[in-house]
Design a protein around this motif. Sequence first.
Motif, PDB file in Angstrom:
ATOM      1  N   PRO A 178       0.825  -1.219   0.000  1.00 45.99           N
ATOM      2  CA  PRO A 178       0.000   0.000   0.000  1.00 45.99           C
ATOM      3  C   PRO A 178       0.855   1.263   0.000  1.00 45.99           C
ATOM      4  N   ASN A 179       0.222   2.409  -0.117  1.00 43.17           N
ATOM      5  CA  ASN A 179       0.929   3.694  -0.029  1.00 43.17           C
ATOM      6  C   ASN A 179       1.708   3.738   1.282  1.00 43.17           C
ATOM      7  N   GLY A 180       2.939   4.202   1.179  1.00 38.85           N
ATOM      8  CA  GLY A 180       3.753   4.350   2.386  1.00 38.85           C
ATOM      9  C   GLY A 180       4.338   3.049   2.906  1.00 38.85           C
ATOM     10  N   ALA A 181       4.223   1.960   2.115  1.00 39.14           N
ATOM     11  CA  ALA A 181       4.708   0.654   2.579  1.00 39.14           C
ATOM     12  C   ALA A 181       6.232   0.581   2.641  1.00 39.14           C
ATOM     13  N   GLY A 182       6.895   1.447   1.877  1.00 35.80           N
ATOM     14  CA  GLY A 182       8.360   1.412   1.850  1.00 35.80           C
ATOM     15  C   GLY A 182       8.919   0.887   0.539  1.00 35.80           C
ATOM     16  N   LYS A 183       8.092   0.836  -0.495  1.00 34.15           N
ATOM     17  CA  LYS A 183       8.547   0.299  -1.788  1.00 34.15           C
ATOM     18  C   LYS A 183       9.605   1.202  -2.414  1.00 34.15           C
ATOM     19  N   THR A 184       9.274   2.509  -2.479  1.00 34.44           N
ATOM     20  CA  THR A 184      10.224   3.440  -3.102  1.00 34.44           C
ATOM     21  C   THR A 184      11.515   3.494  -2.299  1.00 34.44           C
ATOM     22  N   THR A 185      11.390   3.443  -0.979  1.00 36.02           N
ATOM     23  CA  THR A 185      12.587   3.442  -0.129  1.00 36.02           C
ATOM     24  C   THR A 185      13.458   2.224  -0.461  1.00 36.02           C
ATOM     25  N   THR A 186      12.806   1.082  -0.642  1.00 42.35           N
ATOM     26  CA  THR A 186      13.553  -0.137  -0.998  1.00 42.35           C
ATOM     27  C   THR A 186      14.265   0.045  -2.332  1.00 42.35           C
ATOM     28  N   THR A 203      11.813   6.037 -12.203  1.00 47.38           N
ATOM     29  CA  THR A 203      11.330   6.500 -10.902  1.00 47.38           C
ATOM     30  C   THR A 203       9.877   6.970 -11.033  1.00 47.38           C
ATOM     31  N   GLU A 204       9.278   7.332  -9.905  1.00 51.45           N
ATOM     32  CA  GLU A 204       7.861   7.720  -9.920  1.00 51.45           C
ATOM     33  C   GLU A 204       7.614   8.932 -10.810  1.00 51.45           C
ATOM     34  N   SER A 205       8.551   9.905 -10.795  1.00 48.33           N
ATOM     35  CA  SER A 205       8.391  11.032 -11.719  1.00 48.33           C
ATOM     36  C   SER A 205       9.501  10.922 -12.772  1.00 48.33           C
ATOM     37  N   THR A 226       4.284  -1.890  -8.186  1.00 43.09           N
ATOM     38  CA  THR A 226       3.009  -1.493  -8.776  1.00 43.09           C
ATOM     39  C   THR A 226       1.883  -1.594  -7.755  1.00 43.09           C
ATOM     40  N   HIS A 227       0.854  -0.754  -7.964  1.00 42.26           N
ATOM     41  CA  HIS A 227      -0.382  -0.874  -7.191  1.00 42.26           C
ATOM     42  C   HIS A 227      -1.417  -1.643  -8.001  1.00 42.26           C
ATOM     43  N   ASN A 228      -1.071  -1.887  -9.263  1.00 43.38           N
ATOM     44  CA  ASN A 228      -2.038  -2.521 -10.155  1.00 43.38           C
ATOM     45  C   ASN A 228      -1.867  -4.039 -10.071  1.00 43.38           C
TER      46      ASN A 228
HETATM   47  N1  LIG Z   1      13.301  11.073   2.980  1.00 42.59           N
HETATM   48  C1  LIG Z   1      12.407  10.691   3.884  1.00 42.59           C
HETATM   49  N2  LIG Z   1      12.356  11.256   5.107  1.00 42.59           N
HETATM   50  C2  LIG Z   1      11.473  10.853   6.036  1.00 42.59           C
HETATM   51  N3  LIG Z   1      10.567   9.873   5.830  1.00 42.59           N
HETATM   52  C3  LIG Z   1      10.552   9.281   4.638  1.00 42.59           C
HETATM   53  C4  LIG Z   1      11.462   9.648   3.590  1.00 42.59           C
HETATM   54  N4  LIG Z   1      11.221   8.860   2.509  1.00 42.59           N
HETATM   55  C5  LIG Z   1      10.189   8.048   2.863  1.00 42.59           C
HETATM   56  N5  LIG Z   1       9.801   8.299   4.128  1.00 42.59           N
HETATM   57  C6  LIG Z   1       8.730   7.590   4.855  1.00 42.59           C
HETATM   58  O1  LIG Z   1       8.954   6.197   4.717  1.00 42.59           O
HETATM   59  C7  LIG Z   1       7.709   5.506   4.558  1.00 42.59           C
HETATM   60  C8  LIG Z   1       7.747   4.707   3.263  1.00 42.59           C
HETATM   61  O2  LIG Z   1       7.700   5.604   2.151  1.00 42.59           O
HETATM   62  P1  LIG Z   1       7.871   5.111   0.645  1.00 42.59           P
HETATM   63  O3  LIG Z   1       7.842   6.322  -0.221  1.00 42.59           O
HETATM   64  O4  LIG Z   1       9.052   4.222   0.554  1.00 42.59           O
HETATM   65  O5  LIG Z   1       6.552   4.245   0.441  1.00 42.59           O
HETATM   66  P2  LIG Z   1       5.931   3.639  -0.897  1.00 42.59           P
HETATM   67  O6  LIG Z   1       5.590   2.217  -0.588  1.00 42.59           O
HETATM   68  O7  LIG Z   1       6.817   3.885  -2.048  1.00 42.59           O
HETATM   69  O8  LIG Z   1       4.595   4.487  -1.027  1.00 42.59           O
HETATM   70  P3  LIG Z   1       3.746   4.936  -2.345  1.00 42.59           P
HETATM   71  O9  LIG Z   1       3.109   3.699  -2.853  1.00 42.59           O
HETATM   72  O10 LIG Z   1       2.764   5.877  -1.757  1.00 42.59           O
HETATM   73  O11 LIG Z   1       4.709   5.561  -3.296  1.00 42.59           O
HETATM   74  C9  LIG Z   1       6.629   6.563   4.613  1.00 42.59           C
HETATM   75  O12 LIG Z   1       6.153   6.625   5.933  1.00 42.59           O
HETATM   76  C10 LIG Z   1       7.362   7.842   4.244  1.00 42.59           C
HETATM   77  O13 LIG Z   1       6.750   8.966   4.830  1.00 42.59           O
END
Ligand SMILES: Nc1ncnc2c1ncn2[C@@H]1O[C@H](COP(=O)(O)OP(=O)(O)OP(=O)(O)O)[C@@H](O)[C@H]1O
Length: 322
Positions: free
Chosen positions: A39-47, A85-87, A192-194
């Motif tokens: 889901p949104n905020g799961a940490g995918k982009t961070t990974t 990337t996302e953008s 993906t969310h899809n």
């Molecule tokens: N640079 C940052 N500083 C502080 N918190 C961050 C940072 N980057 C991400 N987070 C937090 O880490 C968590 C995971 O964010 P992330 O963007 O990895 O999720 P996501 O799964 O990619 O979400 P989405 O599907 O909405 O893109 C969120 O709570 C976000 O607020």
Amino acid sequence: MIRAEGLTKEFGDGDARVRAVEGLELFVNEGEVFGFLGPNGAGKTTTVRMLTTLISPTSGRAWVDDIPLGSGRDGAVRARIGVLTESPGLYERLTARRNLQIFAELYGCERPREQVEKYLKLLGLWDRRDSVVGTFSKGMKQKLAIARALVHEPPVLFLDEPTSGLDPEASKTVRDFIDSLRGQGRTIFLCTHNLDEAERLCDRVAVFQRRLIAVDTPGALRARVFGRRTRVQLAPGSDAPSLAAVLSAVPGLGPTETDVGPEGRPGLVVTVGEPESQNPLIVRTLVEHGADVEYVTELSHSMEEVYLRLLHGAPQEEVSAR
Ligand SMILES: Nc1ncnc2c1ncn2[C@@H]1O[C@H](COP(=O)(O)OP(=O)(O)OP(=O)(O)O)[C@@H](O)[C@H]1O
């Protein structure tokens, strides 16, 4: 090909500390299309940002194309990966061709002009090669961003939401293109969310929310969460309860329930381990007991139901026939 061991990322300090990724263990095989769902905020982009060397993990280790990250060889990793990337982050005032040339040269492609031409053609942008990107639709920009991720022929590709915000036709073009990359030996890590997209494109998917919840093929996840079930449509007037009792007594078959089908027609739903070998047994047994079988289908839950059950453990009663 891609490996993570205990990969963890925290942001901020003290009370403001956020643990975005916790103890991720992952192995993605060479040539695999691997879906990363959450889901949104799961940490995918961070990974993805950790695996593409943009940020360092707080703890844990990872390898991409078998190169350990953070070992002084991150430049070699960056040369071996393509990232969407996302953008898209394109140069809006430059032409499509120039955008790709800059990246091809940056990556030290041996034949940048040929590579640029190849990917502009493959993504259907050749006719617009000399238009400035600012005039492109969102779908065209996304295609150009994919071309940019591929122009240096990386063996590993990270795609973060490649079809997000695209209309159905543009999504299909992008999806078909990703599908066409299969079989070229490239490893593709797809966020993906899809969920339909994940099921269609991915060899395996991971369901992730800060931690890894499950990873397997879509079919195996579905079977793990819901089991496999066969629905038998009986002719009107059949005695479904006694036929259900007959099937329940057959060794190897799971429980059988009665079910009401279209226009009130009687049916049976049997939990099976292996429909390929057990469906013939079901039909044979029913016919031996005088049943008129109209047809047999496999009952299936959508990937969305599987995903929601894995995330929340919520009961999902709805089933749909496939
Ligand atoms: N640079 C940052 N500083 C502080 N918190 C961050 C940072 N980057 C991400 N987070 C937090 O880490 C968590 C995971 O964010 P992330 O963007 O990895 O999720 P996501 O799964 O990619 O979400 P989405 O599907 O909405 O893109 C969120 O709570 C976000 O607020």
